[in-house]
Design a protein around this motif. Structure first.
Motif, PDB file in Angstrom:
ATOM      1  N   UNK A 133       0.849  -1.248   0.003  1.00  0.00           N
ATOM      2  CA  UNK A 133      -0.026   0.168   0.221  1.00  0.00           C
ATOM      3  C   UNK A 133       0.914   1.102  -0.083  1.00  0.00           C
ATOM      4  N   UNK A 134       2.203   1.379   0.850  1.00  0.00           N
ATOM      5  CA  UNK A 134       2.868   2.302   0.950  1.00  0.00           C
ATOM      6  C   UNK A 134       3.520   2.480  -0.476  1.00  0.00           C
ATOM      7  N   UNK A 135       4.010   1.426  -1.271  1.00  0.00           N
ATOM      8  CA  UNK A 135       4.393   1.728  -2.507  1.00  0.00           C
ATOM      9  C   UNK A 135       3.426   2.354  -3.471  1.00  0.00           C
ATOM     10  N   UNK A 136       2.150   1.702  -3.346  1.00  0.00           N
ATOM     11  CA  UNK A 136       1.183   2.080  -4.422  1.00  0.00           C
ATOM     12  C   UNK A 136       0.757   3.705  -4.184  1.00  0.00           C
ATOM     13  N   UNK A 137       1.041   4.133  -2.842  1.00  0.00           N
ATOM     14  CA  UNK A 137       0.942   5.551  -2.504  1.00  0.00           C
ATOM     15  C   UNK A 137       2.033   6.386  -3.018  1.00  0.00           C
ATOM     16  N   UNK A 138       3.286   5.826  -2.844  1.00  0.00           N
ATOM     17  CA  UNK A 138       4.409   6.700  -3.463  1.00  0.00           C
ATOM     18  C   UNK A 138       4.171   6.807  -4.754  1.00  0.00           C
ATOM     19  N   UNK A 139       3.941   5.501  -5.519  1.00  0.00           N
ATOM     20  CA  UNK A 139       3.801   5.865  -7.045  1.00  0.00           C
ATOM     21  C   UNK A 139       2.625   6.653  -7.380  1.00  0.00           C
ATOM     22  N   UNK A 140       1.694   6.786  -6.744  1.00  0.00           N
ATOM     23  CA  UNK A 140       0.661   7.678  -6.966  1.00  0.00           C
ATOM     24  C   UNK A 140       1.151   9.187  -6.659  1.00  0.00           C
TER      25      UNK A 140
END
Length: 174
Positions: A133-140
């Motif tokens: 989830x953290x990686x997805x948020x960083x990508x976003x």
């Protein structure tokens, strides 16, 4: 992520030592103990279970004991760590008393170990999910726009830096 790797190592450690215990548990309930010998290399079967369960109780149980102590002593409250530590320790301690013939009954070393293994597996899955989830948020956040499309009063559009947006501006949103 360090937490993911730590929880994975703990889970694998517990799984390796718990697998024989799980087999013994299933074999005892499904086949009524027909495959399990009374001794393994001259060592009583209960002692073999104790040898497998003790490292699990120490290594996987330690975080729960530490968190339980902090919860009860510092916060004057019981949390899930207290319940986990209490459950696994009760099964483990009871089994030691049975093994030493202090009381009559069955040993539950498998239960003590599996409680800790399944909770640790859950902690690993939770850490992995949080990491994803953290990686997805960083990508976003990396995809955040540097410019905005402002709609002017005559209907035309103009690209401006995002920092120049003011309250009341009309913008085109894609």
């Amino acid at each position: 992520n360090n937490e993911i790797r730590k929880q994975l190592r703990l889970t694998l450690f517990g799984a390796i030592l718990s697998t024989p215990l799980l087999f013994f548990l299933l074999e005892n309930y499904l086949l009524r103990g027909e495959l399990i010998p009374e001794t393994v290399l001259g060592i009583g079967f209960g002692w073999v279970e104790l040898l497998l369960a003790t490292p699990i109780q120490i290594v996987l149980g330690w975080p729960f004991y530490k968190n339980s102590y902090n919860s009860v002593v510092n916060n004057k409250r019981a949390n899930m760590d207290v319940l986990i530590a209490l459950g696994s320790t009760t099964a483990y301690g009871y089994s030691i008393f049975v093994l030493l013939d202090v009381i009559a009954g069955a040993v539950y070393f498998d239960t003590a170990a599996l409680i800790l293994l399944f909770i640790t597996l859950g902690n690993y899955l939770e850490a992995r999910s949080k990491g994803k989830a953290g990686q997805a948020l960083r990508k976003l956040l990396d995809r955040e726009a540097d410019t905005a499309t402002l709609i002017l009063e005559n209907g035309e559009t103009q690209k401006i830096p995002i920092e120049e947006i003011e309250i009341g501006d009309k913008m085109k949103v894609r």
